[in-house]
Write a protein that holds these residues in place. Structure first.
Motif, PDB file in Angstrom:
ATOM      1  N   PHE A 287      31.949  76.906  21.705  1.00 25.01           N
ATOM      2  CA  PHE A 287      33.297  77.411  21.455  1.00 25.01           C
ATOM      3  C   PHE A 287      34.246  76.514  22.244  1.00 25.01           C
ATOM      4  O   PHE A 287      33.950  75.329  22.426  1.00 25.01           O
ATOM      5  N   ALA A 288      35.387  76.998  22.672  1.00 27.87           N
ATOM      6  CA  ALA A 288      36.337  76.148  23.397  1.00 27.87           C
ATOM      7  C   ALA A 288      37.152  76.998  24.354  1.00 27.87           C
ATOM      8  O   ALA A 288      37.338  78.195  24.132  1.00 27.87           O
ATOM      9  N   VAL A 289      37.638  76.382  25.414  1.00 26.99           N
ATOM     10  CA  VAL A 289      38.448  77.084  26.410  1.00 26.99           C
ATOM     11  C   VAL A 289      39.617  76.183  26.812  1.00 26.99           C
ATOM     12  O   VAL A 289      39.575  74.962  26.638  1.00 26.99           O
ATOM     13  N   GLY A 290      40.651  76.795  27.356  1.00 29.28           N
ATOM     14  CA  GLY A 290      41.804  76.015  27.793  1.00 29.28           C
ATOM     15  C   GLY A 290      42.945  76.902  28.191  1.00 29.28           C
ATOM     16  O   GLY A 290      42.753  77.955  28.812  1.00 29.28           O
ATOM     17  N   PHE A 291      44.159  76.493  27.799  1.00 31.76           N
ATOM     18  CA  PHE A 291      45.370  77.184  28.237  1.00 31.76           C
ATOM     19  C   PHE A 291      46.323  77.356  27.067  1.00 31.76           C
ATOM     20  O   PHE A 291      46.363  76.534  26.152  1.00 31.76           O
ATOM     21  N   ARG A 292      47.114  78.424  27.107  1.00 26.87           N
ATOM     22  CA  ARG A 292      48.280  78.541  26.231  1.00 26.87           C
ATOM     23  C   ARG A 292      49.344  77.582  26.740  1.00 26.87           C
ATOM     24  O   ARG A 292      49.623  77.526  27.939  1.00 26.87           O
ATOM     25  N   VAL A 293      49.957  76.831  25.845  1.00 30.01           N
ATOM     26  CA  VAL A 293      50.992  75.876  26.216  1.00 30.01           C
ATOM     27  C   VAL A 293      52.265  76.223  25.451  1.00 30.01           C
ATOM     28  O   VAL A 293      52.254  76.304  24.216  1.00 30.01           O
ATOM     29  N   GLU A 294      53.373  76.421  26.192  1.00 30.26           N
ATOM     30  CA  GLU A 294      54.657  76.782  25.590  1.00 30.26           C
ATOM     31  C   GLU A 294      55.625  75.602  25.606  1.00 30.26           C
ATOM     32  O   GLU A 294      55.688  74.836  26.568  1.00 30.26           O
ATOM     33  N   HIS A 295      56.377  75.495  24.521  1.00 34.80           N
ATOM     34  CA  HIS A 295      57.482  74.545  24.395  1.00 34.80           C
ATOM     35  C   HIS A 295      58.660  75.273  23.753  1.00 34.80           C
ATOM     36  O   HIS A 295      58.461  76.281  23.055  1.00 34.80           O
ATOM     37  N   PRO A 296      59.873  74.770  23.905  1.00 36.76           N
ATOM     38  CA  PRO A 296      60.991  75.346  23.158  1.00 36.76           C
ATOM     39  C   PRO A 296      60.753  75.185  21.657  1.00 36.76           C
ATOM     40  O   PRO A 296      60.403  74.087  21.203  1.00 36.76           O
ATOM     41  N   GLN A 297      60.927  76.255  20.900  1.00 36.91           N
ATOM     42  CA  GLN A 297      60.719  76.164  19.457  1.00 36.91           C
ATOM     43  C   GLN A 297      61.670  75.148  18.840  1.00 36.91           C
ATOM     44  O   GLN A 297      61.318  74.455  17.882  1.00 36.91           O
ATOM     45  N   ARG A 298      62.872  75.048  19.396  1.00 34.09           N
ATOM     46  CA  ARG A 298      63.834  74.079  18.863  1.00 34.09           C
ATOM     47  C   ARG A 298      63.283  72.665  18.939  1.00 34.09           C
ATOM     48  O   ARG A 298      63.475  71.857  18.034  1.00 34.09           O
ATOM     49  N   MET A 299      62.586  72.344  20.033  1.00 29.95           N
ATOM     50  CA  MET A 299      61.986  71.014  20.183  1.00 29.95           C
ATOM     51  C   MET A 299      60.939  70.765  19.099  1.00 29.95           C
ATOM     52  O   MET A 299      60.873  69.672  18.510  1.00 29.95           O
ATOM     53  N   ILE A 300      60.120  71.765  18.821  1.00 36.09           N
ATOM     54  CA  ILE A 300      59.084  71.621  17.785  1.00 36.09           C
ATOM     55  C   ILE A 300      59.743  71.468  16.412  1.00 36.09           C
ATOM     56  O   ILE A 300      59.322  70.622  15.594  1.00 36.09           O
ATOM     57  N   ASN A 301      60.774  72.259  16.138  1.00 33.62           N
ATOM     58  CA  ASN A 301      61.475  72.140  14.858  1.00 33.62           C
ATOM     59  C   ASN A 301      62.003  70.719  14.656  1.00 33.62           C
ATOM     60  O   ASN A 301      61.839  70.124  13.584  1.00 33.62           O
ATOM     61  N   GLU A 302      62.631  70.168  15.678  1.00 29.27           N
ATOM     62  CA  GLU A 302      63.220  68.828  15.556  1.00 29.27           C
ATOM     63  C   GLU A 302      62.135  67.759  15.440  1.00 29.27           C
ATOM     64  O   GLU A 302      62.297  66.771  14.714  1.00 29.27           O
ATOM     65  N   SER A 303      61.022  67.947  16.136  1.00 27.95           N
ATOM     66  CA  SER A 303      59.937  66.980  16.042  1.00 27.95           C
ATOM     67  C   SER A 303      59.310  66.979  14.655  1.00 27.95           C
ATOM     68  O   SER A 303      58.975  65.916  14.119  1.00 27.95           O
ATOM     69  N   GLN A 304      59.184  68.149  14.053  1.00 31.44           N
ATOM     70  CA  GLN A 304      58.531  68.263  12.744  1.00 31.44           C
ATOM     71  C   GLN A 304      59.468  67.991  11.576  1.00 31.44           C
ATOM     72  O   GLN A 304      59.046  67.462  10.551  1.00 31.44           O
ATOM     73  N   TYR A 305      60.740  68.382  11.731  1.00 33.83           N
ATOM     74  CA  TYR A 305      61.669  68.309  10.611  1.00 33.83           C
ATOM     75  C   TYR A 305      62.737  67.220  10.753  1.00 33.83           C
ATOM     76  O   TYR A 305      63.424  66.882   9.790  1.00 33.83           O
TER      77      TYR A 305
END
Length: 532
Positions: A287-305
């Motif tokens: 399986f896999a383990v790690g961490f939840r990672v948060e970013h501003p949603q606005r940053m993700i929107n601009e990176s993707q769109y």
């Protein structure tokens, strides 16, 4: 019918524009009599900032074969629509009603199909109804009072109820179980766009109501629910199941049955321990383990769109990222929650695990996903089937101790430097449950940490800002999938005849839809042998 793929439309479009696009593609005048159904809708952002919606539609009209032959276009084909069919019942007689252990998506959809076809299943669930369970979870997040039987992991709807309600799956589906799952959800008042969105989701707020409606339908069809009832023992004779010992508020008793579907979810560790004592054939799995990672949603929107996207006509942007390094562990995103929250998903006292959750509108300020590194049985203490369970528990116990039961968080830049953070950067965490800053870098091994950092750095090259120093890490993400697999034969039975392992907890699924599909698959296996 005629299937048309790659119909591009601007972000601001209406039904008439779709019809015009269909007419243009088919070379027919507007006003021609036809009906259409949307099969798939997605956003094309490959040439950002120019963005489009892309549709696949099925068109029904007269003269279909002649028209398609005349057009001779690769994106226009004749298709035969097939629907899911449940198998004809077998010849064997059941001595008792079949029992489904667990009311997550695998157990619920197995029970639904059995009830729909006359088998009148009994469903056991250690947790509470989804309405009561929701209140228990909200109280836990607000006050830190954990109910080990009613929480983010246990209760009606399973662990996926408190997630994003994502319904996409990569499972191959030649007979249409996946489409059938979506149609059942819509029958239970899920939004109709899940039938055609490229990455369908329901959201925790709507999913709870959908689960309640599914329960009511199973009851109407003759099923029976027993909440706050935990299976504690198997009863077998000559290698065949004869009953289950269950515990509820009145104590322990036996339910006689020769058919039980075992769909306990990936966190039923006490159940796994009991099965090991019965020498049920099981094996540890990766399986896999790690961490939840948060970013501003606005940053993700601009990176993707692209810069300043038209979010009034676009869904908040998701992402899916993977990295593989020669001779090292795979690193990848898991259960990405656009506009979501990091949640305390613990189910055992003095242990802490996190997950991600979104509501239907996905309207929080942050995006989050689990960034996880692969682990294999070679990483676990011991070689028995429960070795992965012990590995998970050790991580969760340490995570709990880091901040005395509060979710431990750390900024990514501080994680790399192995120092405890003393505050947030340019944005704050969207979190359900108490949180504090702690030494997340102490949780995983040095090798796992190196792979995590290498993955984050590579992801920063794919999504601008992903590896920013003030990205917020929360830990520990340890329940990505079941740590073991309960072996089953070609008839889907375990090493004890009449006991059918099922869903994510048994090691045969990885999400709401795939678990539901496996539940349906097991219901089919039962029906092929037995008549109602």
């Amino acid at each position: 019918m005629i299937r048309i793929q790659q119909l591009k439309l601007p972000l601001t479009h209406n039904e008439q524009m779709i019809e015009e696009k269909i007419c243009t593609a088919l070379g027919i005048p507007m006003g021609t009599d036809f009906q259409y159904e949307i099969i798939r809708r997605s956003v094309d952002a490959r040439k950002k900032p120019q963005l489009f919606y892309v549709y696949t539609v099925d068109v029904t009209m007269s003269g279909e074969a002649k028209l398609v032959k005349k057009l001779h276009k690769p994106n226009i084909q004749l298709v035969q629509k097939s629907r899911y069919h449940f198998p004809k019942p077998g010849e064997l007689a059941m001595k008792h009603r079949p029992v489904v252990v667990g009311a997550g998506p695998a157990g619920l959809f197995c029970a639904y199909e059995l009830a729909l076809h006359g088998y009148r299943p009994v469903i056991l669930e250690r947790g509470r109804r989804v309405e009561q369970r929701t209140a228990d979870v909200v109280r836990f997040w607000a006050e830190g009072i954990l109910d080990p039987s009613s929480n983010v992991q246990f209760g009606e709807g399973g662990a996926g109820t408190f997630s994003d309600g994502k319904l996409n799956t990569l499972v191959k589906d030649p007979i249409g179980r996946g489409r059938h799952v979506l149609e059942v959800f819509c029958k239970c008042e899920a939004p109709s766009e899940i039938l055609y969105d490229h990455k369908p989701h329901i959201g925790t707020d709507i999913l709870t109501a959908v689960i309640r409606n599914l329960r009511e339908e199973i009851l109407r069809l003759g099923g029976k629910f027993m909440f706050e009832t935990c299976m504690t023992e198997l009863v077998s004779e000559n290698g065949a199941l004869t009953g289950l010992i269950v515990r509820d508020s009145h104590g322990e008793r036996q339910i006689d049955t020769d058919i039980a579907i075992l769909a306990p979810g990936h966190s039923a560790r006490d159940t796994f321990e009991m099965l090991a004592q019965h020498a049920l054939l099981m094996e540890p799995k990766p399986f896999a383990v790690g961490f939840r990672v948060e970013h501003p949603q606005r940053m993700i929107n601009e990176s993707q769109y692209g810069a300043e996207p038209d979010m009034e006509h676009l869904p908040v942007a998701p992402y899916k990222i993977t990295a593989n390094f020669p001779g090292q562990r795979g690193v990848y995103s898991f259960c990405m929650c656009p506009g979501g929250y990091v949640v305390n998903a613990s189910s055992e006292e003095k242990h802490l695990a996190v997950n991600g959750m979104s509501y239907y509108r996905r309207d929080s300020e942050n995006a989050n996903s689990a960034i996880i590194v692969a682990v294999t049985p070679a990483d676990f203490p011991g070689t028995d089937a429960l070795s992965g369970v012990r590995f998970q528990r050790a991580l969760e116990r340490h995570a709990y101790e880091l901040c005395d039961g509060r979710i431990p968080q750390q900024l990514y830049g501080d994680f790399k430097e192995r120092r405890v953070s003393d505050g947030y950067g340019d944005f704050t965490s969207c979190v359900k449950g108490a949180a504090d800053f702690g030494a997340l870098h102490e949780l995983l091994t040095d090798d796992m940490n190196r792979c995590f950092v290498a993955g984050m750095e590579q992801f920063g090259k794919k999504l601008r800002g992903f590896d920013r120093a003030d990205a917020i890490l929360s830990g520990v993400e340890s329940r990505t999938s079941s740590p073991l697999r309960i072996l089953r034969n070609e008839q889907l039975e375990s090493s004890i005849r009449g006991l059918y392992p099922c869903g994510e907890g048994a090691g045969y699924a990885g999400g709401i839809t795939s678990a539901a599909m496996d539940g349906i698959k097991v219901a089919e296996a039962v029906a092929k042998q037995y008549h109602p």
